[in-house]
Design a protein around this motif. Structure first.
Motif, PDB file in Angstrom:
ATOM      1  N   GLY A  62       0.811  -1.203   0.000  1.00 25.42           N
ATOM      2  CA  GLY A  62       0.000   0.000   0.000  1.00 25.42           C
ATOM      3  C   GLY A  62       0.847   1.257   0.000  1.00 25.42           C
ATOM      4  O   GLY A  62       2.025   1.253   0.384  1.00 25.42           O
ATOM      5  N   PHE A  63       0.231   2.334  -0.442  1.00 22.24           N
ATOM      6  CA  PHE A  63       0.842   3.657  -0.458  1.00 22.24           C
ATOM      7  C   PHE A  63      -0.144   4.619   0.192  1.00 22.24           C
ATOM      8  O   PHE A  63      -1.324   4.623  -0.151  1.00 22.24           O
ATOM      9  CB  PHE A  63       1.132   4.103  -1.894  1.00 22.24           C
ATOM     10  N   LYS A  64       0.325   5.411   1.123  1.00 23.00           N
ATOM     11  CA  LYS A  64      -0.566   6.373   1.779  1.00 23.00           C
ATOM     12  C   LYS A  64       0.196   7.654   2.082  1.00 23.00           C
ATOM     13  O   LYS A  64       1.429   7.669   2.187  1.00 23.00           O
ATOM     14  CB  LYS A  64      -1.148   5.786   3.058  1.00 23.00           C
ATOM     15  N   GLY A  65      -0.558   8.733   2.214  1.00 22.70           N
ATOM     16  CA  GLY A  65       0.087  10.007   2.474  1.00 22.70           C
ATOM     17  C   GLY A  65      -0.902  11.061   2.905  1.00 22.70           C
ATOM     18  O   GLY A  65      -2.113  10.816   3.026  1.00 22.70           O
ATOM     19  N   ASN A  66      -0.385  12.229   3.167  1.00 20.17           N
ATOM     20  CA  ASN A  66      -1.242  13.348   3.575  1.00 20.17           C
ATOM     21  C   ASN A  66      -0.594  14.661   3.194  1.00 20.17           C
ATOM     22  O   ASN A  66       0.612  14.729   2.933  1.00 20.17           O
ATOM     23  CB  ASN A  66      -1.516  13.291   5.079  1.00 20.17           C
ATOM     24  N   GLU A  67      -1.399  15.692   3.167  1.00 20.64           N
ATOM     25  CA  GLU A  67      -0.910  17.046   2.928  1.00 20.64           C
ATOM     26  C   GLU A  67      -1.526  17.963   3.966  1.00 20.64           C
ATOM     27  O   GLU A  67      -2.746  17.953   4.190  1.00 20.64           O
ATOM     28  CB  GLU A  67      -1.299  17.540   1.529  1.00 20.64           C
ATOM     29  N   ASP A  68      -0.700  18.745   4.628  1.00 19.80           N
ATOM     30  CA  ASP A  68      -1.165  19.692   5.637  1.00 19.80           C
ATOM     31  C   ASP A  68      -1.814  20.881   4.933  1.00 19.80           C
ATOM     32  O   ASP A  68      -1.162  21.616   4.185  1.00 19.80           O
ATOM     33  CB  ASP A  68       0.018  20.154   6.495  1.00 19.80           C
ATOM     34  N   LEU A  69      -3.113  21.074   5.187  1.00 18.02           N
ATOM     35  CA  LEU A  69      -3.854  22.168   4.561  1.00 18.02           C
ATOM     36  C   LEU A  69      -3.974  23.381   5.472  1.00 18.02           C
ATOM     37  O   LEU A  69      -4.576  24.391   5.095  1.00 18.02           O
ATOM     38  CB  LEU A  69      -5.256  21.691   4.172  1.00 18.02           C
ATOM     39  N   GLY A  70      -3.423  23.268   6.693  1.00 15.55           N
ATOM     40  CA  GLY A  70      -3.480  24.384   7.622  1.00 15.55           C
ATOM     41  C   GLY A  70      -4.689  24.324   8.530  1.00 15.55           C
ATOM     42  O   GLY A  70      -5.695  23.656   8.239  1.00 15.55           O
ATOM     43  N   ASN A  71      -4.601  24.995   9.665  1.00  9.65           N
ATOM     44  CA  ASN A  71      -5.703  25.075  10.630  1.00  9.65           C
ATOM     45  C   ASN A  71      -6.159  23.696  11.110  1.00  9.65           C
ATOM     46  O   ASN A  71      -7.357  23.468  11.338  1.00  9.65           O
ATOM     47  CB  ASN A  71      -6.890  25.845  10.032  1.00  9.65           C
ATOM     48  N   GLY A  72      -5.202  22.772  11.225  1.00  8.09           N
ATOM     49  CA  GLY A  72      -5.527  21.440  11.730  1.00  8.09           C
ATOM     50  C   GLY A  72      -6.187  20.519  10.728  1.00  8.09           C
ATOM     51  O   GLY A  72      -6.634  19.423  11.095  1.00  8.09           O
ATOM     52  N   GLY A 103      -9.525  11.690   1.159  1.00 10.73           N
ATOM     53  CA  GLY A 103     -10.408  12.266   2.160  1.00 10.73           C
ATOM     54  C   GLY A 103      -9.777  13.411   2.920  1.00 10.73           C
ATOM     55  O   GLY A 103      -8.716  13.935   2.551  1.00 10.73           O
ATOM     56  N   LEU A 104     -10.451  13.801   4.001  1.00  6.88           N
ATOM     57  CA  LEU A 104     -10.012  14.903   4.854  1.00  6.88           C
ATOM     58  C   LEU A 104      -9.935  14.424   6.298  1.00  6.88           C
ATOM     59  O   LEU A 104     -10.770  13.629   6.742  1.00  6.88           O
ATOM     60  CB  LEU A 104     -10.981  16.082   4.755  1.00  6.88           C
ATOM     61  N   ASP A 105      -8.948  14.938   7.024  1.00  5.54           N
ATOM     62  CA  ASP A 105      -8.735  14.603   8.424  1.00  5.54           C
ATOM     63  C   ASP A 105      -8.623  15.900   9.222  1.00  5.54           C
ATOM     64  O   ASP A 105      -7.841  16.789   8.863  1.00  5.54           O
ATOM     65  CB  ASP A 105      -7.455  13.777   8.571  1.00  5.54           C
ATOM     66  N   GLY A 106      -9.425  16.006  10.292  1.00 11.64           N
ATOM     67  CA  GLY A 106      -9.378  17.209  11.109  1.00 11.64           C
ATOM     68  C   GLY A 106      -9.905  16.941  12.501  1.00 11.64           C
ATOM     69  O   GLY A 106     -10.092  15.779  12.904  1.00 11.64           O
ATOM     70  N   SER A 107     -10.177  17.988  13.240  1.00 10.92           N
ATOM     71  CA  SER A 107     -10.694  17.836  14.601  1.00 10.92           C
ATOM     72  C   SER A 107     -12.055  17.162  14.624  1.00 10.92           C
ATOM     73  O   SER A 107     -12.469  16.603  15.644  1.00 10.92           O
ATOM     74  CB  SER A 107     -10.782  19.216  15.273  1.00 10.92           C
ATOM     75  N   TYR A 156     -17.167   7.813   7.414  1.00 12.78           N
ATOM     76  CA  TYR A 156     -16.828   8.746   8.486  1.00 12.78           C
ATOM     77  C   TYR A 156     -16.293   7.976   9.678  1.00 12.78           C
ATOM     78  O   TYR A 156     -16.859   6.940  10.063  1.00 12.78           O
ATOM     79  CB  TYR A 156     -18.057   9.566   8.927  1.00 12.78           C
ATOM     80  N   ARG A 157     -15.197   8.462  10.260  1.00 16.93           N
ATOM     81  CA  ARG A 157     -14.648   7.909  11.487  1.00 16.93           C
ATOM     82  C   ARG A 157     -14.410   9.062  12.458  1.00 16.93           C
ATOM     83  O   ARG A 157     -13.769  10.056  12.104  1.00 16.93           O
ATOM     84  CB  ARG A 157     -13.334   7.165  11.229  1.00 16.93           C
ATOM     85  N   SER A 158     -14.941   8.927  13.653  1.00 16.37           N
ATOM     86  CA  SER A 158     -14.869  10.013  14.631  1.00 16.37           C
ATOM     87  C   SER A 158     -13.503  10.071  15.306  1.00 16.37           C
ATOM     88  O   SER A 158     -12.743   9.092  15.278  1.00 16.37           O
ATOM     89  CB  SER A 158     -15.951   9.815  15.698  1.00 16.37           C
ATOM     90  N   PRO A 159     -13.185  11.189  15.956  1.00 20.90           N
ATOM     91  CA  PRO A 159     -12.013  11.209  16.840  1.00 20.90           C
ATOM     92  C   PRO A 159     -12.280  10.322  18.055  1.00 20.90           C
ATOM     93  O   PRO A 159     -13.402   9.832  18.260  1.00 20.90           O
ATOM     94  CB  PRO A 159     -11.902  12.688  17.254  1.00 20.90           C
ATOM     95  N   ASN A 160     -11.270  10.136  18.874  1.00 27.72           N
ATOM     96  CA  ASN A 160     -11.403   9.381  20.110  1.00 27.72           C
ATOM     97  C   ASN A 160     -11.814  10.332  21.232  1.00 27.72           C
ATOM     98  O   ASN A 160     -11.102  11.290  21.537  1.00 27.72           O
ATOM     99  CB  ASN A 160     -10.076   8.696  20.438  1.00 27.72           C
TER     100      ASN A 160
END
Length: 361
Positions: A62-72, A103-107, A156-160
């Motif tokens: 697998g290949f995975k990654g992310n990009e910081d879009l700012g403001n968390g 997708g998107l990851d945030g608070s 959708y997956r919630s925070p802990n």
């Protein structure tokens, strides 16, 4: 000199996207040498005699990654593919067949679009030896039959929240088959799950509904919907973990009687330094509403037990050995969900033992 400068420029241009992106390459290579058979069929002529084989057990890259879009906020992505390292890859020809999304990851948690495990699967049974014939879960297994990877889905997956988390999934039907009466089907699916996981204790439950299951274009609809309910309890203390699981299926049929079936599991693992032992027993109950003529609802019962031993050669490499057996009643044809035996007949009992090696990177 100009040629050297051109090579340097091209190398920099090709390398810069990888240098700027946060990309991780990961995977598992898992092969086992096994002896398998399926004997005891209602008709002995359908028995599958003992066979030796080498099996690839959900080996993947697998290949995975992310990009910081700012403001968390982050953009997240993943592409994952199963590879069959036992036969030169002939069985896994397509790409991105496993969990693949953007997708998107945030608070707020994570929102993903793509081909990804249903939220139903986020509540996990205790499986001493996963991803092989000793793994008793899956659509064709004893329990966990409601789990699936949802194509064309939004997840959708919630925070802990202090140990609590939840998830939701919706899978679209992009085909919308047309039946003989010109009605369009809608084989959509949706799932909800919640769990608490803290201080060694895990408690969770999940629900999934699938509409218009089994509908075929040009024919008649036989099932309105199919529901699955799931409950899991696990407790880990020191080097010991215990687990209980339950699943209930309800098939709301248009043709014939509704069908209902439940399953339960009990399992345990114990570590002794680098060594580990695992034991599991799972049981599938009678299929209410399925009996006909000389076949009763109870003839669809089945059970499986698995014994496994592991040895950690390192943090990423593990050797293992196992023995597992499925006992099917007269009408049941439960098979190993991973690397099932070809030709399992009603009433036969798939059995396997072997040794294997797994490496994660």
């Amino acid at each position: 000199m100009n040629r050297k400068m051109l090579v340097v420029a091209l190398s920099a241009a090709c390398a810069s996207p990888l240098a700027l992106a946060d990309v991780t390459i990961y995977g598992t290579l898992n092969n086992s040498l096994e002896s398998v058979k399926a004997t005891g069929a209602a008709n002995s002529a359908n028995d599958v005699k003992s066979t030796s084989r080498v099996s690839s057990n959900t080996s993947k890259i697998g290949f995975k990654g992310n990009e910081d879009l700012g403001n968390g906020l982050k953009a997240i992505w993943q592409v994952e593919q199963e590879v069959s390292i036992d036969d030169g890859g002939t069985r896994k020809g397509n790409w991105a067949t496993r969990n693949t999304f953007v997708g998107l990851d945030g608070s707020f948690g994570q929102v993903m679009l793509g081909n990804y495990d249903s939220a139903y699967k986020m509540v996990k049974y205790l499986i001493p030896l996963e991803d092989g014939v000793a793994d008793f879960t899956g659509a064709n297994g004893i329990i966990g039959r409601g789990q699936q990877r949802m194509k064309n889905s939004v997840q959708y997956r919630s925070p802990n929240f202090s140990g609590f988390s939840f998830g939701a999934s919706y899978g679209t039907d992009e085909t919308r088959a047309v039946l003989a009466n010109s009605e369009r089907t809608n084989a959509q699916a949706w799932a909800l799950a919640a769990q608490y996981n803290a201080d060694g204790l895990l408690l969770g439950g999940a629900f999934e509904r699938r509409d218009d299951t089994g509908a075929v274009a040009g024919a008649s609809k036989t099932t309105d919907h199919q529901d699955f309910w799931k409950a899991v309890a696990r407790y880990k203390f020191a080097d010991t973990e215990l687990g209980l699981g339950y699943e209930y299926e309800n098939q709301d049929r248009i043709v014939g009687a509704d069908q209902k079936q439940s399953a339960w599991s009990v399992s345990a693992t114990q570590k002794f330094g680098n060594f580990g032992l695992g034991l599991a027993y799972v049981s599938l109950g009678k299929r209410k509403g399925a009996g006909s003529g000389s076949i009763s609802d109870a003839d669809y019962k089945a059970n499986q037990w698995s014994l496994s031993g592991t040895y950690d050669l390192s943090k990423r490499t593990q050797a293992y050995a196992f023995y597992t057996r499925i006992d099917n009643k007269n009408a049941a044809k439960i098979n190993f969900d991973s690397n099932g035996i070809t030709g399992v007949a009603a009433g036969s009992n798939p059995t396997a033992f072997g040794i294997g090696l797994s490496h994660k990177f």
